[in-house]
Motif scaffolding. Structure first.
Motif, PDB file in Angstrom:
ATOM      1  N   PRO A 125      57.456  -9.240 -25.552  1.00 38.80           N
ATOM      2  CA  PRO A 125      58.652 -10.243 -25.947  1.00 38.80           C
ATOM      3  C   PRO A 125      57.869 -11.293 -27.065  1.00 38.80           C
ATOM      4  O   PRO A 125      58.508 -12.058 -27.683  1.00 38.80           O
ATOM      5  CB  PRO A 125      58.886 -10.920 -24.739  1.00 38.80           C
ATOM      6  CG  PRO A 125      58.597  -9.862 -23.613  1.00 38.80           C
ATOM      7  CD  PRO A 125      57.430  -9.087 -24.231  1.00 38.80           C
ATOM      8  N   HIS A 126      56.236 -11.407 -26.882  1.00 36.47           N
ATOM      9  CA  HIS A 126      55.630 -12.308 -27.694  1.00 36.47           C
ATOM     10  C   HIS A 126      55.323 -11.745 -29.081  1.00 36.47           C
ATOM     11  O   HIS A 126      54.640 -12.316 -29.863  1.00 36.47           O
ATOM     12  CB  HIS A 126      54.438 -12.702 -27.062  1.00 36.47           C
ATOM     13  CG  HIS A 126      54.738 -13.237 -25.526  1.00 36.47           C
ATOM     14  ND1 HIS A 126      55.416 -14.633 -25.438  1.00 36.47           N
ATOM     15  CD2 HIS A 126      54.622 -12.853 -24.376  1.00 36.47           C
ATOM     16  CE1 HIS A 126      55.457 -14.854 -24.391  1.00 36.47           C
ATOM     17  NE2 HIS A 126      55.135 -13.960 -23.360  1.00 36.47           N
ATOM     18  N   SER A 127      55.535 -10.478 -29.503  1.00 31.86           N
ATOM     19  CA  SER A 127      55.074  -9.870 -30.690  1.00 31.86           C
ATOM     20  C   SER A 127      56.353 -10.023 -31.524  1.00 31.86           C
ATOM     21  O   SER A 127      57.283 -10.745 -31.107  1.00 31.86           O
ATOM     22  CB  SER A 127      54.744  -8.438 -30.448  1.00 31.86           C
ATOM     23  OG  SER A 127      56.025  -7.670 -30.077  1.00 31.86           O
ATOM     24  N   GLY A 128      56.133  -9.589 -32.737  1.00 29.62           N
ATOM     25  CA  GLY A 128      57.320  -9.773 -33.810  1.00 29.62           C
ATOM     26  C   GLY A 128      56.795 -10.092 -35.104  1.00 29.62           C
ATOM     27  O   GLY A 128      55.693 -10.424 -35.311  1.00 29.62           O
ATOM     28  N   ILE A 129      57.838  -9.729 -36.296  1.00 31.29           N
ATOM     29  CA  ILE A 129      57.309  -9.880 -37.481  1.00 31.29           C
ATOM     30  C   ILE A 129      57.258 -11.497 -37.799  1.00 31.29           C
ATOM     31  O   ILE A 129      57.993 -12.174 -37.493  1.00 31.29           O
ATOM     32  CB  ILE A 129      58.449  -9.212 -38.319  1.00 31.29           C
ATOM     33  CG1 ILE A 129      58.425  -7.735 -38.475  1.00 31.29           C
ATOM     34  CG2 ILE A 129      58.294  -9.543 -39.872  1.00 31.29           C
ATOM     35  CD1 ILE A 129      59.237  -6.953 -38.836  1.00 31.29           C
ATOM     36  N   LYS A 130      56.335 -11.763 -38.429  1.00 30.87           N
ATOM     37  CA  LYS A 130      56.078 -13.041 -38.719  1.00 30.87           C
ATOM     38  C   LYS A 130      56.531 -13.597 -39.997  1.00 30.87           C
ATOM     39  O   LYS A 130      56.856 -12.850 -40.934  1.00 30.87           O
ATOM     40  CB  LYS A 130      54.678 -13.437 -38.491  1.00 30.87           C
ATOM     41  CG  LYS A 130      53.668 -13.181 -37.233  1.00 30.87           C
ATOM     42  CD  LYS A 130      54.333 -13.730 -36.230  1.00 30.87           C
ATOM     43  CE  LYS A 130      53.615 -13.369 -34.849  1.00 30.87           C
ATOM     44  NZ  LYS A 130      53.694 -11.842 -34.424  1.00 30.87           N
ATOM     45  N   ASP A 131      56.801 -14.882 -40.326  1.00 31.51           N
ATOM     46  CA  ASP A 131      57.405 -15.523 -41.300  1.00 31.51           C
ATOM     47  C   ASP A 131      56.218 -15.807 -42.346  1.00 31.51           C
ATOM     48  O   ASP A 131      55.284 -16.382 -42.067  1.00 31.51           O
ATOM     49  CB  ASP A 131      57.988 -16.774 -41.035  1.00 31.51           C
ATOM     50  CG  ASP A 131      58.690 -17.337 -42.094  1.00 31.51           C
ATOM     51  OD1 ASP A 131      59.862 -16.483 -42.474  1.00 31.51           O
ATOM     52  OD2 ASP A 131      58.743 -18.442 -42.688  1.00 31.51           O
ATOM     53  N   PHE A 132      56.453 -15.127 -43.709  1.00 25.33           N
ATOM     54  CA  PHE A 132      55.116 -15.420 -44.561  1.00 25.33           C
ATOM     55  C   PHE A 132      55.178 -16.844 -44.681  1.00 25.33           C
ATOM     56  O   PHE A 132      53.889 -17.192 -44.862  1.00 25.33           O
ATOM     57  CB  PHE A 132      55.922 -14.918 -46.016  1.00 25.33           C
ATOM     58  CG  PHE A 132      55.223 -15.248 -47.087  1.00 25.33           C
ATOM     59  CD1 PHE A 132      53.790 -14.946 -47.262  1.00 25.33           C
ATOM     60  CD2 PHE A 132      55.756 -16.231 -48.000  1.00 25.33           C
ATOM     61  CE1 PHE A 132      53.242 -15.525 -48.480  1.00 25.33           C
ATOM     62  CE2 PHE A 132      55.225 -16.941 -49.168  1.00 25.33           C
ATOM     63  CZ  PHE A 132      53.900 -16.289 -49.396  1.00 25.33           C
ATOM     64  N   GLU A 133      56.092 -17.710 -44.812  1.00 24.54           N
ATOM     65  CA  GLU A 133      55.753 -19.210 -45.225  1.00 24.54           C
ATOM     66  C   GLU A 133      55.004 -19.837 -43.941  1.00 24.54           C
ATOM     67  O   GLU A 133      54.097 -20.520 -44.622  1.00 24.54           O
ATOM     68  CB  GLU A 133      57.107 -19.971 -45.381  1.00 24.54           C
ATOM     69  CG  GLU A 133      57.959 -19.689 -46.753  1.00 24.54           C
ATOM     70  CD  GLU A 133      58.561 -18.384 -46.738  1.00 24.54           C
ATOM     71  OE1 GLU A 133      59.243 -17.814 -47.599  1.00 24.54           O
ATOM     72  OE2 GLU A 133      58.795 -17.771 -45.486  1.00 24.54           O
TER      73      GLU A 133
END
Length: 199
Positions: free
Chosen positions: A160-168
């Motif tokens: 649950p703590h992983s995932g695609i990050k926001d570029f900005e």
């Protein structure tokens, strides 16, 4: 009985297109630190095609056996055995590098790990060093494709703590670390290659 080397299909699929983009960026570099070398496939492939570079692998200790298998089989003089590197822990291994490369790592890390990555990164960089990060990124907190949204959901089912990050958000962290975004390449399968350089 010889243990079979670990294998990542995605590494085979993306290695050529990544090489085409990073090779021109590394013509003046002599040393690269790869953070999160995984199976070791990228290290072997890039070191073979960029013989002027010393390619330093690194990862958590759990991945070292597999990386060493790939390195032993390739027997290249310019790729180095893996360093133990957990981006959340200090000190990082000593030494400064002309470039830092990491692929498909940010979406595996939690947000704290990415923050620590950028916080400690300057200690590993020589003057004018480049930082090359490959993988999927969101734009303005929005997925850039349905496939990335599905991939993010799959990641979160596993952790649950992983995932695609926001570029900005990543770019803001990079700026706080003294880095300036100099290139942003669209890559196959809704990935990007982000290139920062230290001022």
């Amino acid at each position: 009985m010889t243990q079979q080397k670990p294998y990542s299909a995605s590494c085979d699929e993306n290695k050529q297109v990544i090489l085409e983009h990073i090779a021109p960026l590394l013509t003046q570099a002599q040393s690269v630190l790869e953070i999160g070398s995984g199976t070791g496939q990228h290290a072997v492939y890039f070191a073979q095609h960029l013989p002027h570079l010393t390619w330093q692998t690194s990862d958590l200790i759990a991945h070292h056996a597999g990386i060493k298998q790939w390195l032993m089989h390739a027997n290249l003089p310019n790729v180095k055995p893996p360093l133990v590197l957990d981006v959340t822990q200090t000190p990082w291994p000593s030494g400064r590098f002309d470039a830092v490369y990491s692929a498909n790592s940010f979406h595996i890390m939690d947000h704290h790990a990415v923050e620590q990555f950028f916080k400690h990164l300057p200690l590993a960089l020589s003057p004018k060093a480049k930082v090359l990060i490959y993988g999927p990124f969101n734009q303005h907190n929005q997925f850039t494709s349905p496939s990335n949204a599905a991939f993010d959901a799959w990641l979160k089912e596993r952790n649950p703590h992983s995932g695609i990050k926001d570029f900005e958000w990543c770019n803001q962290l990079a700026q706080h670390a003294g880095l300036t975004l100099c290139q942003d390449h669209a890559m196959p399968q809704n990935n990007r290659l982000l290139v920062w350089q230290i001022a």
